[in-house]
Design a protein around this motif. Structure first.
Motif, PDB file in Angstrom:
ATOM      1  N   PRO A   1      -2.634 -17.358   3.013  1.00 37.43           N
ATOM      2  CA  PRO A   1      -2.643 -18.431   2.008  1.00 37.43           C
ATOM      3  C   PRO A   1      -2.076 -17.899   0.692  1.00 37.43           C
ATOM      4  N   SER A   2      -1.434 -18.749  -0.062  1.00 37.81           N
ATOM      5  CA  SER A   2      -0.810 -18.302  -1.306  1.00 37.81           C
ATOM      6  C   SER A   2      -1.829 -17.790  -2.315  1.00 37.81           C
ATOM      7  N   LYS A   3      -3.084 -18.242  -2.207  1.00 36.67           N
ATOM      8  CA  LYS A   3      -4.135 -17.811  -3.137  1.00 36.67           C
ATOM      9  C   LYS A   3      -5.116 -16.842  -2.485  1.00 36.67           C
ATOM     10  N   ALA A   4      -4.669 -16.155  -1.450  1.00 31.27           N
ATOM     11  CA  ALA A   4      -5.564 -15.300  -0.678  1.00 31.27           C
ATOM     12  C   ALA A   4      -6.238 -14.219  -1.514  1.00 31.27           C
ATOM     13  N   PHE A   5      -5.522 -13.682  -2.517  1.00 29.30           N
ATOM     14  CA  PHE A   5      -6.050 -12.536  -3.261  1.00 29.30           C
ATOM     15  C   PHE A   5      -6.218 -12.818  -4.755  1.00 29.30           C
ATOM     16  N   GLN A   6      -6.242 -14.079  -5.152  1.00 29.07           N
ATOM     17  CA  GLN A   6      -6.263 -14.390  -6.576  1.00 29.07           C
ATOM     18  C   GLN A   6      -7.549 -13.946  -7.280  1.00 29.07           C
ATOM     19  N   SER A   7      -8.639 -13.756  -6.520  1.00 36.95           N
ATOM     20  CA  SER A   7      -9.912 -13.354  -7.133  1.00 36.95           C
ATOM     21  C   SER A   7     -10.087 -11.846  -7.218  1.00 36.95           C
ATOM     22  N   PHE A   8      -9.217 -11.087  -6.528  1.00 32.65           N
ATOM     23  CA  PHE A   8      -9.433  -9.646  -6.421  1.00 32.65           C
ATOM     24  C   PHE A   8      -8.627  -8.883  -7.478  1.00 32.65           C
ATOM     25  N   THR A   9      -8.955  -9.123  -8.729  1.00 33.85           N
ATOM     26  CA  THR A   9      -8.197  -8.543  -9.830  1.00 33.85           C
ATOM     27  C   THR A   9      -8.495  -7.060 -10.041  1.00 33.85           C
ATOM     28  N   LYS A  10      -9.478  -6.505  -9.310  1.00 29.23           N
ATOM     29  CA  LYS A  10      -9.825  -5.089  -9.464  1.00 29.23           C
ATOM     30  C   LYS A  10      -9.334  -4.236  -8.296  1.00 29.23           C
ATOM     31  N   LEU A  11      -8.621  -4.822  -7.378  1.00 30.33           N
ATOM     32  CA  LEU A  11      -8.125  -4.070  -6.228  1.00 30.33           C
ATOM     33  C   LEU A  11      -7.135  -2.994  -6.661  1.00 30.33           C
ATOM     34  N   THR A  12      -7.326  -1.779  -6.127  1.00 27.26           N
ATOM     35  CA  THR A  12      -6.329  -0.724  -6.309  1.00 27.26           C
ATOM     36  C   THR A  12      -5.663  -0.363  -4.987  1.00 27.26           C
ATOM     37  N   TYR A  13      -6.278  -0.779  -3.861  1.00 27.97           N
ATOM     38  CA  TYR A  13      -5.735  -0.446  -2.537  1.00 27.97           C
ATOM     39  C   TYR A  13      -5.859  -1.668  -1.639  1.00 27.97           C
ATOM     40  N   LEU A  14      -4.762  -2.078  -1.021  1.00 27.51           N
ATOM     41  CA  LEU A  14      -4.762  -3.203  -0.085  1.00 27.51           C
ATOM     42  C   LEU A  14      -3.865  -2.860   1.094  1.00 27.51           C
ATOM     43  N   SER A  15      -4.445  -2.899   2.294  1.00 23.86           N
ATOM     44  CA  SER A  15      -3.660  -2.641   3.501  1.00 23.86           C
ATOM     45  C   SER A  15      -3.659  -3.874   4.393  1.00 23.86           C
ATOM     46  N   LEU A  16      -2.452  -4.364   4.678  1.00 22.29           N
ATOM     47  CA  LEU A  16      -2.230  -5.472   5.606  1.00 22.29           C
ATOM     48  C   LEU A  16      -1.344  -5.008   6.760  1.00 22.29           C
ATOM     49  N   SER A  17      -1.269  -3.712   6.949  1.00 17.87           N
ATOM     50  CA  SER A  17      -0.398  -3.144   7.972  1.00 17.87           C
ATOM     51  C   SER A  17      -0.899  -3.462   9.377  1.00 17.87           C
ATOM     52  N   THR A  18       0.036  -3.437  10.319  1.00 15.49           N
ATOM     53  CA  THR A  18      -0.255  -3.657  11.732  1.00 15.49           C
ATOM     54  C   THR A  18      -0.958  -4.994  11.944  1.00 15.49           C
ATOM     55  N   ASN A  19      -0.297  -6.041  11.490  1.00 13.62           N
ATOM     56  CA  ASN A  19      -0.698  -7.412  11.767  1.00 13.62           C
ATOM     57  C   ASN A  19       0.508  -8.139  12.373  1.00 13.62           C
ATOM     58  N   GLN A  20       0.546  -9.455  12.221  1.00 13.62           N
ATOM     59  CA  GLN A  20       1.643 -10.242  12.780  1.00 13.62           C
ATOM     60  C   GLN A  20       2.286 -11.118  11.707  1.00 13.62           C
ATOM     61  N   LEU A  21       2.291 -10.625  10.472  1.00 17.35           N
ATOM     62  CA  LEU A  21       2.823 -11.399   9.354  1.00 17.35           C
ATOM     63  C   LEU A  21       4.325 -11.615   9.507  1.00 17.35           C
TER      64      LEU A  21
END
Length: 320
Positions: free
Chosen positions: A75-95
């Protein structure tokens, strides 16, 4: 007097267990799908077979792992609340695509993993807000091209992985703003060394030998950095396979009567999108529901045991 002591000990043990469970519950409101750590703010949702991002992940999460799942879209707003993230892994999916602006609120992000997906293209400006990014993994996708200026705002980037894609060239000055770059991988791409579009990459590689892993021409085993202007003399234009319409089809449609135009089948999912129907971002699976029910039953059992312990203490205190 041993009765009240035992009861008091039981009360302390149950209270400690409840506090521990409560701390975990703040991270597991999605039904216990993810493993969470309140102290380090790490949330691990990897290898769960997820087709959607779990709801109620704590907004103060610092490290979020969503790799090794079955995510095909975001979703286009999937991460809008996570303003403190320093690490995000979406690897090995089907995007297959990334919606514009999906990372715009991740202003503190330092590492972004998108490797081992099925991305064919990147939206323009997709990384513009990630000014603190130091590591970007885009290897093992199906990228056919890069938007102009896609890396221009990543002045702190030290590692860029672009290997194992379908890139034939990169835009002019694609890497000029990456002054902190230490490592870049470009291998296993079908670099087209017959077209003059390759000359920027060839010259950049030749003057940045310490930064990159080798990149070879698709037509031969020759290194891209060795290509000369004479060898790359052609003016190549690559068609946009996602939007280009063959001229013959346009001519045929323009000259045909309405009755002659064949009726084309419309996939059901496209028809639903035309009507404005959208799938919900996240629906709990059966195991998640069962885990939620078991949590409530455990909570009820806890209160029963606490009540019994209190009555036990009062009973022995009256006897004393």
């Amino acid at each position: 007097m041993m009765g009240p002591v035992l009861a008091a000990c039981l009360l302390i043990i149950l209270s400690t267990a409840w506090i521990s469970q409560a701390n975990g519950a703040t991270c597991k409101k999605d039904g216990g799908v993810c493993t969470c750590n309140d102290q380090t703010k790490n949330v691990d949702c990897s290898s769960k077979g997820l087709t959607a991002i779990p709801s109620n992940i704590p907004v103060d999460t610092d490290n979020l792992k969503l790799d090794y799942n079955k995510l095909s879209s975001l979703p286009s707003k999937a991460f809008q609340s996570f303003t403190k993230l320093t690490y995000l892994s979406l690897s090995t999916n089907q995007l297959q695509t990334l919606p514009p602006g999906v990372f715009d609120h991740l202003v503190t992000l330092e590492t972004l993993g998108l490797s081992n997906n099925q991305l064919k293209s990147l939206p323009s400006g997709i990384f513009d807000k990630l000014t603190k990014l130091t590591i970007l993994w885009l290897n093992n996708n199906k990228l056919q091209s890069l938007p102009h200026g896609v890396f221009d705002n990543l002045a702190k980037l030290t590692r860029l992985e672009l290997g194992s894609n379908q890139l034939r060239s990169v835009p002019d000055k694609a890497f000029e703003k990456l002054s902190k770059l230490e490592t870049i991988t470009l291998n296993s791409n079908p670099w087209d060394c017959s077209c003059n579009d390759i000359l920027y990459l060839a010259k950049w590689l030749a003057t940045n030998l310490e930064r990159h892993a080798g990149a070879n021409c698709d037509q031969s085993s020759k290194a891209v950095l060795e290509i000369t202007e004479e060898e790359a003399a052609e003016d190549c234009v690559y068609p946009n396979t996602t939007t280009a319409i063959p001229t013959t089809i346009i001519t045929t449609l323009a000259s045909s009567n309405d009755d002659d135009i064949p009726e084309l089948p419309v996939p059901q999912e496209n028809f639903q999108k035309f009507l404005g129907y959208q799938e919900p971002d996240h629906l709990p699976t059966q195991p998640q529901c069962l885990m939620s029910i078991s949590g409530y039953l455990g909570l009820m059992m806890f209160f029963v045991l606490i009540s019994a312990a209190i009555l036990y203490v009062i009973h022995f205190l009256k006897k004393a």
